[in-house]
Design a protein around this motif. Structure first.
Motif, PDB file in Angstrom:
ATOM      1  N   VAL A   1       0.839  -1.209   0.000  1.00 27.15           N
ATOM      2  CA  VAL A   1       0.000   0.000   0.000  1.00 27.15           C
ATOM      3  C   VAL A   1       0.864   1.244   0.000  1.00 27.15           C
ATOM      4  N   LEU A   2       1.932   1.263   0.800  1.00 28.53           N
ATOM      5  CA  LEU A   2       2.817   2.421   0.824  1.00 28.53           C
ATOM      6  C   LEU A   2       3.497   2.628  -0.522  1.00 28.53           C
ATOM      7  N   ALA A   3       3.868   1.532  -1.181  1.00 28.05           N
ATOM      8  CA  ALA A   3       4.475   1.660  -2.508  1.00 28.05           C
ATOM      9  C   ALA A   3       3.500   2.293  -3.494  1.00 28.05           C
ATOM     10  N   PHE A   4       2.219   1.918  -3.391  1.00 21.99           N
ATOM     11  CA  PHE A   4       1.211   2.535  -4.256  1.00 21.99           C
ATOM     12  C   PHE A   4       1.057   4.023  -3.941  1.00 21.99           C
ATOM     13  N   LEU A   5       0.974   4.362  -2.660  1.00 25.83           N
ATOM     14  CA  LEU A   5       0.772   5.756  -2.283  1.00 25.83           C
ATOM     15  C   LEU A   5       1.952   6.620  -2.730  1.00 25.83           C
ATOM     16  N   ARG A   6       3.167   6.075  -2.625  1.00 32.22           N
ATOM     17  CA  ARG A   6       4.334   6.855  -3.035  1.00 32.22           C
ATOM     18  C   ARG A   6       4.434   6.973  -4.541  1.00 32.22           C
ATOM     19  N   GLY A   7       4.212   5.863  -5.248  1.00 31.83           N
ATOM     20  CA  GLY A   7       4.393   5.867  -6.694  1.00 31.83           C
ATOM     21  C   GLY A   7       3.211   6.455  -7.441  1.00 31.83           C
ATOM     22  N   ALA A   8       2.057   5.779  -7.346  1.00 30.74           N
ATOM     23  CA  ALA A   8       0.876   6.233  -8.076  1.00 30.74           C
ATOM     24  C   ALA A   8       0.341   7.537  -7.505  1.00 30.74           C
ATOM     25  N   GLY A   9       0.442   7.723  -6.179  1.00 28.14           N
ATOM     26  CA  GLY A   9      -0.132   8.909  -5.558  1.00 28.14           C
ATOM     27  C   GLY A   9       0.462  10.204  -6.075  1.00 28.14           C
ATOM     28  N   THR A  10       1.755  10.222  -6.310  1.00 31.53           N
ATOM     29  CA  THR A  10       2.402  11.435  -6.808  1.00 31.53           C
ATOM     30  C   THR A  10       1.836  11.844  -8.157  1.00 31.53           C
ATOM     31  N   ILE A  11       1.650  10.871  -9.038  1.00 29.44           N
ATOM     32  CA  ILE A  11       1.121  11.163 -10.374  1.00 29.44           C
ATOM     33  C   ILE A  11      -0.318  11.647 -10.282  1.00 29.44           C
ATOM     34  N   ILE A  12      -1.139  10.980  -9.473  1.00 26.60           N
ATOM     35  CA  ILE A  12      -2.556  11.337  -9.371  1.00 26.60           C
ATOM     36  C   ILE A  12      -2.712  12.757  -8.829  1.00 26.60           C
ATOM     37  N   VAL A  13      -2.020  13.080  -7.754  1.00 27.17           N
ATOM     38  CA  VAL A  13      -2.133  14.421  -7.181  1.00 27.17           C
ATOM     39  C   VAL A  13      -1.671  15.474  -8.172  1.00 27.17           C
ATOM     40  N   GLY A  14      -0.573  15.211  -8.872  1.00 30.14           N
ATOM     41  CA  GLY A  14      -0.071  16.176  -9.842  1.00 30.14           C
ATOM     42  C   GLY A  14      -1.071  16.455 -10.954  1.00 30.14           C
ATOM     43  N   VAL A  15      -1.686  15.407 -11.489  1.00 29.36           N
ATOM     44  CA  VAL A  15      -2.647  15.590 -12.575  1.00 29.36           C
ATOM     45  C   VAL A  15      -3.897  16.312 -12.081  1.00 29.36           C
ATOM     46  N   LEU A  16      -4.369  15.980 -10.886  1.00 26.26           N
ATOM     47  CA  LEU A  16      -5.574  16.636 -10.362  1.00 26.26           C
ATOM     48  C   LEU A  16      -5.319  18.121 -10.084  1.00 26.26           C
ATOM     49  N   VAL A  17      -4.125  18.475  -9.701  1.00 24.25           N
ATOM     50  CA  VAL A  17      -3.793  19.891  -9.525  1.00 24.25           C
ATOM     51  C   VAL A  17      -3.836  20.608 -10.867  1.00 24.25           C
ATOM     52  N   VAL A  18      -3.350  19.945 -11.920  1.00 22.79           N
ATOM     53  CA  VAL A  18      -3.407  20.540 -13.259  1.00 22.79           C
ATOM     54  C   VAL A  18      -4.860  20.717 -13.707  1.00 22.79           C
ATOM     55  N   VAL A  19      -5.708  19.716 -13.434  1.00 21.87           N
ATOM     56  CA  VAL A  19      -7.132  19.831 -13.786  1.00 21.87           C
ATOM     57  C   VAL A  19      -7.772  21.003 -13.047  1.00 21.87           C
ATOM     58  N   TRP A  20      -7.457  21.157 -11.761  1.00 20.78           N
ATOM     59  CA  TRP A  20      -7.992  22.306 -11.006  1.00 20.78           C
ATOM     60  C   TRP A  20      -7.544  23.618 -11.631  1.00 20.78           C
ATOM     61  N   LEU A  21      -6.298  23.683 -12.031  1.00 21.25           N
ATOM     62  CA  LEU A  21      -5.779  24.899 -12.638  1.00 21.25           C
ATOM     63  C   LEU A  21      -6.535  25.234 -13.918  1.00 21.25           C
ATOM     64  N   LEU A  22      -6.778  24.234 -14.769  1.00 19.29           N
ATOM     65  CA  LEU A  22      -7.511  24.462 -16.015  1.00 19.29           C
ATOM     66  C   LEU A  22      -8.948  24.912 -15.729  1.00 19.29           C
ATOM     67  N   LEU A  23      -9.567  24.345 -14.694  1.00 19.38           N
ATOM     68  CA  LEU A  23     -10.930  24.737 -14.345  1.00 19.38           C
ATOM     69  C   LEU A  23     -10.993  26.145 -13.753  1.00 19.38           C
ATOM     70  N   SER A  24      -9.879  26.639 -13.239  1.00 20.19           N
ATOM     71  CA  SER A  24      -9.861  27.941 -12.565  1.00 20.19           C
ATOM     72  C   SER A  24      -9.494  29.092 -13.484  1.00 20.19           C
ATOM     73  N   VAL A  25      -8.880  28.787 -14.627  1.00 24.20           N
ATOM     74  CA  VAL A  25      -8.405  29.850 -15.521  1.00 24.20           C
ATOM     75  C   VAL A  25      -9.535  30.277 -16.451  1.00 24.20           C
ATOM     76  N   PRO A  26     -10.013  31.558 -16.363  1.00 21.01           N
ATOM     77  CA  PRO A  26     -11.077  32.024 -17.268  1.00 21.01           C
ATOM     78  C   PRO A  26     -10.516  32.359 -18.645  1.00 21.01           C
ATOM     79  N   VAL A  27     -11.294  32.072 -19.686  1.00 19.41           N
ATOM     80  CA  VAL A  27     -10.874  32.400 -21.053  1.00 19.41           C
ATOM     81  C   VAL A  27     -11.833  33.374 -21.708  1.00 19.41           C
ATOM     82  N   THR A  28     -12.844  33.810 -20.982  1.00 19.45           N
ATOM     83  CA  THR A  28     -13.773  34.822 -21.477  1.00 19.45           C
ATOM     84  C   THR A  28     -13.834  35.965 -20.473  1.00 19.45           C
ATOM     85  N   PRO A  29     -14.094  37.196 -20.927  1.00 22.20           N
ATOM     86  CA  PRO A  29     -14.139  38.344 -20.008  1.00 22.20           C
ATOM     87  C   PRO A  29     -15.274  38.194 -18.986  1.00 22.20           C
TER      88      PRO A  29
END
Length: 673
Positions: free
Chosen positions: A500-528
């Motif tokens: 379980v710790l191996a999963f949290l260290r390995g897969a967890g880093t990738i999942i958190v990183g991608v979800l932060v990118v998704v949040w960023l895309l959802l937060s950036v406005p492209v219309t006035p």
């Protein structure tokens, strides 16, 4: 073997060319030359499958271990540091570097794993600093002796760790380690890998053999390079005869009556009894993955996204930073991502425990024999059935279950097929679409999705076996059934925690990183008219991205940004695909089996995008959900196990297959709908 990093003054402990941990040397007083570190003895663990080799490795190394690929292969070797203890309970001055080699019945390699084992043992024969520790199952002594004969022909630094003596005794076989050692001419130490009993005696034996090698007397001569096949067969026959003589001379004969294991096997290997037992076992695994794990996962994620997120908000408010982009990044991005990762931990722990129980008890090998004839029809053997079936409960622990397979190529092939097993997370999408467009036949449509899932697994196996995996031998399953055991809870819990710790260290880093990118895309406005973090989905960078992707799905009848948004979000986790649809339509998620307002909105959208063929588009959408990448956690676990090259290739193939099948489904069905 010299280590240039040691000679160059490596700043801290590092791995040398021998694969061992090299400690930092100490500088003499007054700035003089460094004192050379004590040499590290390297120990190779080798043995037949189910002999207790990996259990012994885990006990000796504890948490001091790593797993690395052998360069140029997909074969994993576990390496660890063994710090033997003295009688006073303190560790000895010099640790030992352990390498857990893949299990094998012989040193005639027929798989990449066995080739790696042979190469490491050949290397050990040429290195004075390496000892081979052969783990021998007392209940299967003849097989262990045959392997010992081949190892002894390559190196004179061999120690035998005799395991499973209690199992052998229960089956009427008595093996005296002292008598066996006298007959073999090499040290034999009786150990219990699950409790650690007898492991202290291994230390003295290993060190003694490293200083004074002992050849195994009476072995048939080793084959010379270029030996003809007939001569090799003669040598194997001679080795088998030698093993027979050893067994005869030490009196390690079994009882004439049927053992307990034989009586149980007579039932479990009978299809009329074994198949129902297997079905009940699978039902229990599915219950773990759904009814038992699901509420625990929900509570775990709620703990992170609730109190933990509230604590972060409170801390930011205390320093005057609440309500801004930083709070959104930490709470909606980072903490939410951690919540998704942590929510998987209970599921992984429960499934690892369940699979570990089945494996340690000896039942998995019986399932392999029972399912072998069926799996042979698609070019696989029976051992892949358990990971594939577990995949219908959850793809993530199914990937972990591939570790029970005997070699890296089989693990890789099975790992590429598992994503086509339809997990329960996809079921929410099936129910929504089927309930909206086929209310009278919802159950039949959902069943059709699972039938298609099985077909994709079988067809995928045939295609891969005929292309990328032609090197896998198509031979009858040859498997020595392990003895039945009552699994020991402490080693099982330790192994589960480590995985379980191996999963949290390995897969967890990738999942958190991608979800932060998704949040960023959802937060950036492209219309006035919108500010960062306060923007409707369609007016965000994420909405514009789905707008750009939507035309790709026009040939499948659902080329709209809202359905595309659900697919993009579903790549992260299928559980949130329905929620993404509800968010895009700004309506509530459906409750129970009724599609509600979301179903009405979805019907109107597909009527428009499909040119009036909404049912065909709905089925095409479900086919895509079935066939494309199951979730980001699965991708991360594949990367951790198989590397980026295979993982990215698998994702590309999954997306391509899903698109082709989805388009074909719509284009054919719109002719009749």
């Amino acid at each position: 073997m010299s280590c240039p990093r040691c000679e160059g003054g490596a700043p801290r402990t590092h791995e040398g060319p021998d694969g061992a941990a090299h400690p930092r040397g100490r500088r003499a007083p007054g700035g003089g030359a460094t004192t050379a570190p004590a040499p590290v003895l390297r120990v190779l663990l080798v043995g037949t499958p189910n002999a207790g080799k990996s259990t012994l490795f885990n006990h000796l190394t504890g948490a001091r271990q790593t797993t690395r690929n052998v360069p140029g292969t997909t074969v994993d070797l576990a390496r660890g540091t063994w710090r033997p203890r003295t009688g006073a309970g303190t560790t000895t001055a010099t640790p030992l570097a352990l390498v857990d080699l893949p299990g094998t019945y012989s040193l005639t390699p027929v798989s990449p794993d066995e080739a790696v084992t042979v190469a490491e043992i050949d290397r050990a024969g040429a290195e004075p600093g390496t000892v081979t520790l052969l783990v021998a199952n007392a209940a299967e002594l003849h097989s262990a002796l045959f392997l010992l004969g081949q190892v002894g022909a390559r190196t004179e630094r061999v120690v035998v760790a005799l395991t499973m003596t209690d199992v052998a005794t229960a089956d009427g076989v008595t093996v005296d380690p002292r008598r066996l050692a006298a007959r073999l001419g090499v040290p034999v130490v009786e150990v219990d890998p699950r409790t650690g009993r007898g492991t202290d005696g291994l230390v003295a034996a290993v060190r003694a053999v490293s200083e004074h090698p002992r050849p195994v007397p009476g072995l048939p001569g080793a084959a010379a390079p270029g030996t003809a096949p007939d001569d090799e067969l003669d040598r194997i026959d001679a080795l088998l005869g030698w093993a027979d003589d050893v067994v005869e001379s030490v009196g390690a004969h079994g009882s004439a009556t049927r053992s307990r294991a034989d009586r149980i096997d007579a039932l479990l290997l009978d299809p009329w009894v074994g198949l129902p037992v297997f079905v009940v076992t699978l039902w229990a695994l599915f219950q773990l993955a759904t009814w038992v794990a699901a509420p625990i996962m929900g509570a775990t994620e709620a703990l992170v996204t609730g109190p933990v997120a509230g604590l972060v908000t409170w801390a930011l408010d205390g320093v005057g930073l609440s309500g801004g982009w930083l709070e959104g990044l930490l709470v909606d991005g980072l903490v939410a991502g951690v919540g998704v990762v942590v929510a998987f931990a209970p599921l992984m722990a429960l499934m690892f425990l369940a699979i570990g129980l089945l494996e340690d008890s000896g039942y998995v090998a019986r399932v392999a024999v029972l399912a072998d004839r069926l799996m042979r029809s698609v070019g696989l053997d029976g051992r892949v059935i358990m990971p594939l079936i577990v995949g219908f409960g959850c793809n993530l622990p199914a990937l972990a279950a591939t570790r029970t397979l005997p070699n890296a190529r089989q693990r890789l092939l099975t790992g590429l097929l598992i994503p086509y097993a339809s997990c329960p997370a996809r079921l929410t999408v099936y129910v929504l679409l089927a309930g909206t467009f086929f209310p009278r036949h919802t159950g039949l449509v959902v069943l059709a999705m699972y039938v298609l899932s099985v077909a994709l697994v079988l067809v995928g196996a045939l295609v891969l076996r005929g292309t990328l995996f032609r090197d896998l031998t198509h031979e009858p399953l040859a498997l020595v059934l392990p003895a039945y055991h009552v699994p020991r809870p402490v080693p099982l819990l330790v192994t589960t925690g480590r995985r379980v710790l191996a999963f949290l260290r390995g897969a967890g880093t990738i999942i958190v990183g991608v979800l932060v990118v998704v949040w960023l895309l959802l937060s950036v406005p492209v219309t006035p008219g919108h500010t960062f973090g306060e923007v409707p989905v369609h007016d965000s960078a994420y909405g514009r991205l789905t707008d750009q992707v939507a035309p790709v799905f026009s040939p499948a009848g659902y080329g709209d940004w809202r359905t595309t948004s659900a697919l993009v979000t579903g790549f992260v986790a299928k559980e949130v695909a329905v929620g993404a649809l509800a968010q895009a339509y700004a309506v509530d998620e459906p409750v129970g089996s009724s599609p509600g307002e979301l179903g009405e909105q979805l019907r109107a959208t597909l009527d428009e995008t499909s040119g009036g063929h909404a049912p065909a588009a709905a089925l095409a959408f479900m086919v895509f959900v079935l066939a494309y990448t199951p979730c980001l956690a699965t991708v991360a676990e594949q990367q951790r196990m198989f590397g980026w090259r295979w993982t990215l290739g698998a994702v590309a193939i999954q997306l391509s297959v899903a698109w082709v099948l989805s388009v074909a489904t719509f284009q054919l069905l719109r002719l009749v709908w």
